[in-house]
Scaffold this motif. Sequence first.
Motif, mmCIF file in Angstrom:
data_model
loop_
_atom_site.group_PDB
_atom_site.id
_atom_site.type_symbol
_atom_site.label_atom_id
_atom_site.label_comp_id
_atom_site.label_asym_id
_atom_site.label_seq_id
_atom_site.Cartn_x
_atom_site.Cartn_y
_atom_site.Cartn_z
ATOM 1 N N ASP A 1 48.785 -42.172 -47.851
ATOM 2 C CA ASP A 1 49.545 -42.429 -46.632
ATOM 3 C C ASP A 1 48.669 -42.822 -45.448
ATOM 4 O O ASP A 1 49.122 -43.476 -44.514
ATOM 5 C CB ASP A 1 50.403 -41.210 -46.267
ATOM 6 C CG ASP A 1 49.560 -39.962 -46.026
ATOM 7 O OD1 ASP A 1 48.360 -39.964 -46.376
ATOM 8 O OD2 ASP A 1 50.107 -38.978 -45.484
ATOM 9 N N ASP A 2 47.371 -42.459 -45.486
ATOM 10 C CA ASP A 2 46.466 -42.811 -44.395
ATOM 11 C C ASP A 2 45.640 -44.062 -44.700
ATOM 12 O O ASP A 2 44.705 -44.389 -43.970
ATOM 13 C CB ASP A 2 45.531 -41.647 -44.092
ATOM 14 C CG ASP A 2 44.703 -41.216 -45.302
ATOM 15 O OD1 ASP A 2 44.851 -41.836 -46.380
ATOM 16 O OD2 ASP A 2 43.918 -40.266 -45.178
ATOM 17 N N ARG B 1 43.706 -44.642 -47.401
ATOM 18 C CA ARG B 1 42.583 -44.460 -48.320
ATOM 19 C C ARG B 1 42.977 -44.910 -49.727
ATOM 20 O O ARG B 1 43.996 -44.480 -50.256
ATOM 21 C CB ARG B 1 42.142 -43.002 -48.354
ATOM 22 C CG ARG B 1 41.331 -42.561 -47.150
ATOM 23 C CD ARG B 1 40.848 -41.124 -47.327
ATOM 24 N NE ARG B 1 41.922 -40.162 -47.113
ATOM 25 C CZ ARG B 1 41.802 -38.847 -47.330
ATOM 26 N NH1 ARG B 1 40.665 -38.355 -47.781
ATOM 27 N NH2 ARG B 1 42.812 -38.036 -47.097
ATOM 28 N N ASN C 1 49.820 -37.573 -49.539
ATOM 29 C CA ASN C 1 48.802 -36.997 -48.670
ATOM 30 C C ASN C 1 47.730 -36.392 -49.585
ATOM 31 O O ASN C 1 47.969 -35.402 -50.267
ATOM 32 C CB ASN C 1 49.418 -35.924 -47.770
ATOM 33 C CG ASN C 1 48.424 -35.340 -46.802
ATOM 34 O OD1 ASN C 1 47.386 -34.812 -47.181
ATOM 35 N ND2 ASN C 1 48.754 -35.398 -45.517
#
Length: 839
Positions: free
Chosen positions: A170-171, A173, A405
Amino acid sequence: MNPLDPDRPSHARPEPAKPESAKPEPVRPDPSSRETDETRAAAREAAAAAKVLGRQLGVLAGRAARGAGRRAADAARAAGPAWRGLAGRVRSRPNKPGAAPRAIPASDLPPAASLAGRLRRRPWLAASLALVLLPLAFLAALVLYSFATLPPLGGVVPEAGQRALTVEADDGRVFATRGAFQGQKLTAAEMPAHLAQAVIAIEDRRFRSHWGVDPRGLLRAMYRNAVGGGVREGGSTITQQYVRLTSLTQEKTLRRKIQEAFLALRVEATMSKDEILLGYLNTAYFGAGAYGIDAAARRYFGKGAKALTLPEAAMLAGLVRAPSQLAPTRNFGGAKERADVVLQTMVETGAITAAEADQARAQTITLRTPPETPPGTNYFLDMVSAEAKKLADAPGDVTVRTTLNLDLQSLAEGVVARRLDAEGAKKKASQGALVVLNKEGAILAMVGGRDYEDSQFNRATQAKRQAGSLFKLFVYLTAYENGFNPDTVLVDRPIQIGDWEPQNSTGRFKGAVPLRSAFAQSINTVAAQLADEVGIPAVIATAHRMGVTSELPNVPSLALGSAEVTLLEMTRAYAGVLAGAAPVDTHSVHTIRGAQPQPLYLRAEAKAGTAIPTESRAMMLDSLQAVVDGGTGKGARVAGLPVGGKTGTTQDYRDAWFIGMTPDLIVGVWVGNDDNSSMNRVGGGDIPASIFRDFVQRATVQLAKGRKRPSAARAEPAPAREVATNPAPAASVRGVPEVIDTGTLAFRGRTVRLLGVDGEGGALARQLARYLRRREVACAPPAGAEAKAEQLRCQIDGDDLASLILTAGGGRAAEDAPADLLAAEEQARSERAGIWGRR
């Protein structure tokens, strides 16, 4: 009279010859169709002739072999004087009537008769000829058959396989890749000169001069393989490899090699050398799921093929011979050594100078590839792959931004594994699953089982199990929407609904109880009375409205969860209560991007489901919180955090559930056995509630602080507040220790336990001893905390020793380990380091 008597004159009149003008004119076929018909007929006749020839040669070969065997046997029986007598005889025939017979010399005999005589006299010669001629005949037949069945050029289309997915958290990565990378087709203008030179140097030095088949290269390969004692070098040219990839199967037979040579000659006659080389580079496999040079360049170096440097081109050229074994993602050292060989070969062929090769070797090659997929995320990846295909089934490589996550995923895997490791064997619970959602339905973490490599079956999304008392959510919510409230009193008593007599798990009855308490204590008779009052069809309608998609039978026992459901759909239903609208749209994909700037898929803002009446929702949340505050879910309480949830236990303890919620998260947990066997009295308030508590109390802090996981190369040093940096107090110790196990050290007779580490002996202890050899370790009690006697935190060269050990998989984190040590263990577990490696 016999008309066939040759002595009888024939009276038959000869048929008069037809005049020349009476001959019919030949029909002239259409030239345009004649060529096609003749070509097809010739092809059919060639194939038929080859088959007939093969059969006839096989028959002849068999007869020759049998004849030679019989002649050898006859010769053996006639050996000795008999043979000499036979050898002295001569064939004779009379000259005239009454004349003496005359010997005929062998030179006057016909050649065939002379050869037959020699073979009869020398059976070993017949056997020798058979040994020579039979293989030649077989080879000739095979060549003819191979030519007759020659496939068309480009007749093999490589299977597309699963398209390549690059998966992001979600970020943003990148944490995984799936499928086969295709990349873009390289054009002649885009191919770097050093790339072509590297491939030619290592694969086919005489590529520019041969005609598709290189006898000199074949002989050189045979010699080197014979000297080396194995297959060290192949004799196929680049042209042969190209036709094998595009026109033939990969079977290893002599027929395929013959056809490969025929097609290589044809390709050389119809394509230029540059076209052949380009086609080969666009088709070859370079390992790690990369097909074609551009896909390989993007897979390993994050750039297109036209931007490759000399050392990068040499590394890719070296992969073609053994792509799976030398892929840099798994064997960077081997790939680098092979690249050095390619550079040296380029020097030998004059493509580059020795100075250029040395300069290329000195350059650092940096891989820009995703890390190896963390094993526990594979359950989530299976679901993402299916969802991505449904949302954007477009060809080509794609990048998927997911809802996962990574920190919560690692935490979830560690919590489930640690709890089952500690209690599973004793309580006969072998499997567990966990799902984490936010209020919008995004899947933040998923554990589908204990070990994906052992079983790819996802127990969070695929396993349908009886829900037990977890299903009472729908019974009570339906009742609250129909005039009941948590203070409504019903009587816990023996009841019978038709032929069904529900029983409480305790076997006792409490009499009059308010619905809040009945829900908190999971009293079965009260739930059955409520369902009978509002009607089972109404309960089914509520369950479907909340997002349950499984089939629900219209029977009274449904009130106690006799229907089979999945963990994900039940967690989704509970999420609807927290969100205030149902059904919640559970999802795992945010965006899907392809080669073009415009996204292939962009998740729109989800439409809100049907709103749950405010008053009914408030009463339901109150009842859920009562379960945790003083009911069957007390094991899920988290200090300082409002928590609500519901336990579920099925008959004979076959399934144990707990689904709970905080203001931000909804967490569903299931524990049981794949074979549906009973556990040792494990209910929803036991292991499932403990897993929920372990996860939530740390996930909440993690989300609030945004704390990062320790790196794989170097564990996070312990915070200053936990490790004493001032002069050591009385309980501190410093020196070079002896290793008892990975969690226990000895300093001059004093035994020290590392806080938070359950040590391992054997090889791991010996490795730690080698690491600590002659190095000073300083240990002190943790500041601001009460540790057990002789449990200290130790440092070596400024790093926390316990964190180093757990990050490397050298031990297990204790139940009371601090958060940073638990995180270190989670990373080791996800990366299969040390004891977490597959045995």
